[in-house]
Design a protein around this motif. Structure first.
Motif, PDB file in Angstrom:
ATOM      1  N   TRP A  51      60.725  -8.280 -25.790  1.00  0.00           N
ATOM      2  CA  TRP A  51      61.360  -8.740 -27.210  1.00  0.00           C
ATOM      3  C   TRP A  51      60.825  -8.414 -28.565  1.00  0.00           C
ATOM      4  O   TRP A  51      61.367  -8.016 -29.324  1.00  0.00           O
ATOM      5  CB  TRP A  51      61.866 -10.303 -27.095  1.00  0.00           C
ATOM      6  CG  TRP A  51      63.021 -10.556 -25.846  1.00  0.00           C
ATOM      7  CD1 TRP A  51      63.940 -10.015 -25.555  1.00  0.00           C
ATOM      8  CD2 TRP A  51      63.463 -12.112 -25.625  1.00  0.00           C
ATOM      9  NE1 TRP A  51      64.757 -10.327 -24.727  1.00  0.00           N
ATOM     10  CE2 TRP A  51      64.566 -11.776 -24.627  1.00  0.00           C
ATOM     11  CE3 TRP A  51      62.870 -13.247 -25.587  1.00  0.00           C
ATOM     12  CZ2 TRP A  51      65.100 -12.642 -24.099  1.00  0.00           C
ATOM     13  CZ3 TRP A  51      63.703 -14.261 -25.101  1.00  0.00           C
ATOM     14  CH2 TRP A  51      64.744 -13.975 -24.467  1.00  0.00           C
ATOM     15  N   LEU A  52      59.693  -8.738 -28.424  1.00  0.00           N
ATOM     16  CA  LEU A  52      58.725  -8.599 -29.668  1.00  0.00           C
ATOM     17  C   LEU A  52      58.688  -7.168 -29.918  1.00  0.00           C
ATOM     18  O   LEU A  52      58.651  -6.811 -31.245  1.00  0.00           O
ATOM     19  CB  LEU A  52      57.360  -9.147 -29.614  1.00  0.00           C
ATOM     20  CG  LEU A  52      57.167 -10.796 -29.638  1.00  0.00           C
ATOM     21  CD1 LEU A  52      55.887 -11.343 -29.379  1.00  0.00           C
ATOM     22  CD2 LEU A  52      57.800 -11.434 -30.922  1.00  0.00           C
ATOM     23  N   ASP A  53      58.439  -6.466 -29.072  1.00  0.00           N
ATOM     24  CA  ASP A  53      58.458  -4.922 -29.008  1.00  0.00           C
ATOM     25  C   ASP A  53      59.726  -4.341 -29.618  1.00  0.00           C
ATOM     26  O   ASP A  53      59.734  -3.427 -30.492  1.00  0.00           O
ATOM     27  CB  ASP A  53      57.899  -4.339 -27.661  1.00  0.00           C
ATOM     28  CG  ASP A  53      57.746  -2.940 -27.862  1.00  0.00           C
ATOM     29  OD1 ASP A  53      57.078  -2.350 -28.772  1.00  0.00           O
ATOM     30  OD2 ASP A  53      58.030  -2.142 -26.887  1.00  0.00           O
ATOM     31  N   ARG A  55      63.071  -1.987 -33.963  1.00  0.00           N
ATOM     32  CA  ARG A  55      64.162  -2.246 -34.594  1.00  0.00           C
ATOM     33  C   ARG A  55      63.725  -2.132 -36.313  1.00  0.00           C
ATOM     34  O   ARG A  55      64.543  -1.495 -36.823  1.00  0.00           O
ATOM     35  CB  ARG A  55      64.661  -3.453 -34.439  1.00  0.00           C
ATOM     36  CG  ARG A  55      66.104  -3.557 -35.231  1.00  0.00           C
ATOM     37  CD  ARG A  55      66.588  -5.135 -35.007  1.00  0.00           C
ATOM     38  NE  ARG A  55      67.971  -5.149 -35.615  1.00  0.00           N
ATOM     39  CZ  ARG A  55      68.637  -6.171 -36.172  1.00  0.00           C
ATOM     40  NH1 ARG A  55      68.083  -7.466 -36.468  1.00  0.00           N
ATOM     41  NH2 ARG A  55      70.063  -5.994 -36.929  1.00  0.00           N
ATOM     42  N   ARG A  56      62.637  -2.805 -36.752  1.00  0.00           N
ATOM     43  CA  ARG A  56      62.193  -2.543 -38.164  1.00  0.00           C
ATOM     44  C   ARG A  56      61.733  -1.166 -38.430  1.00  0.00           C
ATOM     45  O   ARG A  56      62.212  -0.719 -39.689  1.00  0.00           O
ATOM     46  CB  ARG A  56      60.915  -3.413 -38.189  1.00  0.00           C
ATOM     47  CG  ARG A  56      60.260  -3.465 -39.569  1.00  0.00           C
ATOM     48  CD  ARG A  56      61.404  -3.921 -40.615  1.00  0.00           C
ATOM     49  NE  ARG A  56      60.823  -4.486 -41.755  1.00  0.00           N
ATOM     50  CZ  ARG A  56      60.087  -3.826 -42.680  1.00  0.00           C
ATOM     51  NH1 ARG A  56      60.324  -2.475 -42.647  1.00  0.00           N
ATOM     52  NH2 ARG A  56      59.707  -4.113 -43.772  1.00  0.00           N
ATOM     53  N   LEU A 103      63.618 -15.558 -37.593  1.00  0.00           N
ATOM     54  CA  LEU A 103      64.510 -16.589 -36.928  1.00  0.00           C
ATOM     55  C   LEU A 103      64.166 -16.415 -35.337  1.00  0.00           C
ATOM     56  O   LEU A 103      64.229 -17.539 -34.688  1.00  0.00           O
ATOM     57  CB  LEU A 103      66.151 -16.303 -37.071  1.00  0.00           C
ATOM     58  CG  LEU A 103      67.149 -17.242 -36.469  1.00  0.00           C
ATOM     59  CD1 LEU A 103      67.129 -18.616 -37.210  1.00  0.00           C
ATOM     60  CD2 LEU A 103      68.371 -16.720 -36.451  1.00  0.00           C
ATOM     61  N   LEU A 104      64.346 -15.337 -34.828  1.00  0.00           N
ATOM     62  CA  LEU A 104      64.087 -14.982 -33.354  1.00  0.00           C
ATOM     63  C   LEU A 104      62.943 -15.481 -32.963  1.00  0.00           C
ATOM     64  O   LEU A 104      62.672 -16.145 -31.892  1.00  0.00           O
ATOM     65  CB  LEU A 104      64.403 -13.684 -32.852  1.00  0.00           C
ATOM     66  CG  LEU A 104      66.113 -13.175 -32.864  1.00  0.00           C
ATOM     67  CD1 LEU A 104      66.096 -11.771 -32.882  1.00  0.00           C
ATOM     68  CD2 LEU A 104      66.712 -14.223 -31.833  1.00  0.00           C
ATOM     69  N   ARG A 105      61.853 -15.091 -33.793  1.00  0.00           N
ATOM     70  CA  ARG A 105      60.471 -15.524 -33.223  1.00  0.00           C
ATOM     71  C   ARG A 105      60.272 -16.850 -33.359  1.00  0.00           C
ATOM     72  O   ARG A 105      59.507 -17.683 -32.463  1.00  0.00           O
ATOM     73  CB  ARG A 105      59.453 -14.791 -34.459  1.00  0.00           C
ATOM     74  CG  ARG A 105      59.705 -13.253 -34.192  1.00  0.00           C
ATOM     75  CD  ARG A 105      58.295 -12.818 -34.793  1.00  0.00           C
ATOM     76  NE  ARG A 105      58.007 -11.265 -34.551  1.00  0.00           N
ATOM     77  CZ  ARG A 105      58.393 -10.396 -35.367  1.00  0.00           C
ATOM     78  NH1 ARG A 105      58.948 -10.764 -36.660  1.00  0.00           N
ATOM     79  NH2 ARG A 105      58.104  -9.147 -35.143  1.00  0.00           N
TER      80      ARG A 105
END
Length: 250
Positions: A116-118, A123-124, A244-246
């Motif tokens: 998910w972090l990847d 996405r950034r 938010l997700l983190r």
């Protein structure tokens, strides 16, 4: 020859569902077909109640035999995502309801956390670039209308599940305007990951309101042809969503 089979909307342009799909690569054609079609359905590219393109058209678009495509559609049927009617007026219709937010256990979140972090890092890079490219294009009136329509659909969605799918379609619409098949493929992959993450956290009205305002700034920058502003607006949107997700997925 492929262009002749392209399903087109009322404006004569290929539909979003057609653009998101692409010829499969590698030897595992069946699995690749299931992945592409399943992802498109989950993201609302093909909403519940809509018909998939014909077998002939889908097979041509995905670059597979009709036998392989039928096997993939059979897998989607077995998963409860579509149903197929034979005979005159038949076809394959999406039956899967939009995904509702659901609780995900701590152990399951931890197992997925690195992926998910990847996805958020990728996405950034990808989505601000897509917005930048879209703003540099000489958009037709039909393309401008599609972007505004996609944005309006997000604002008008009243249920969390339909809002989530409308949000995905909005981001994919921007990617189509970038005019790059590789960019669109990357954004589709990113949106699949973001969709999974967002359905694992509570629906927050404050976040939706904030996101809607950011979407409006992105749309305005793209339609104004201001590539730098479009990139910055999308970067801000990606950064806030990632924060938010983190916070909620830790």
């Amino acid at each position: 020859m492929l262009a002749d089979a392209t399903p087109r909307g009322a404006d004569g342009a290929p539909g979003l569902g057609w653009l998101v799909l692409h010829p499969v690569r590698g030897q595992h054609a069946f699995e690749a077909c299931v992945e592409q079609l399943g992802t498109a359905i989950r993201l609302g590219v093909f909403p519940r109640g809509s018909a998939l393109p014909t077998e002939r058209d889908l097979a041509a678009r995905l670059g597979v035999s009709r036998a392989t495509l039928r096997e993939a559609i059979a897998a989607l049927r077995a998963a409860g995502m579509v149903e197929t009617k034979r005979g005159r007026g038949g076809g394959t219709v999406v039956t899967m309801a939009p995904t509702l937010p659901r609780r995900v256990g701590a152990q399951q979140r931890q197992a997925r956390r690195q992926a998910w972090l990847d996805t958020l890092d990728f996405r950034r890079i990808v989505e601000p670039g897509a917005a930048h490219l879209a703003a540099t294009r000489d958009l037709t009136p039909a393309q401008r209308d599609r972007l505004e329509t996609a944005h309006a659909a997000v604002l008008e969605a009243t249920e969390p599940s339909t809002h989530r799918q409308a949000d995905s379609r909005f981001h994919l619409t921007i990617a189509t305007l970038a005019g790059s098949d590789l960019v669109l493929e990357a954004v589709t992959s990113v949106q699949a990951g973001v969709h999974e993450m967002l359905t694992a956290i509570p629906v927050l009205g404050t976040n939706i309101d904030h996101s809607d305002r950011q979407h409006a700034r992105i749309v305005r920058a793209v339609l104004d042809g201001d590539a730098s502003r479009a990139r910055r607006a999308m970067e801000e949107h990606c950064d806030d969503t990632a924060a938010l997700l983190r916070g909620l997925l830790d």
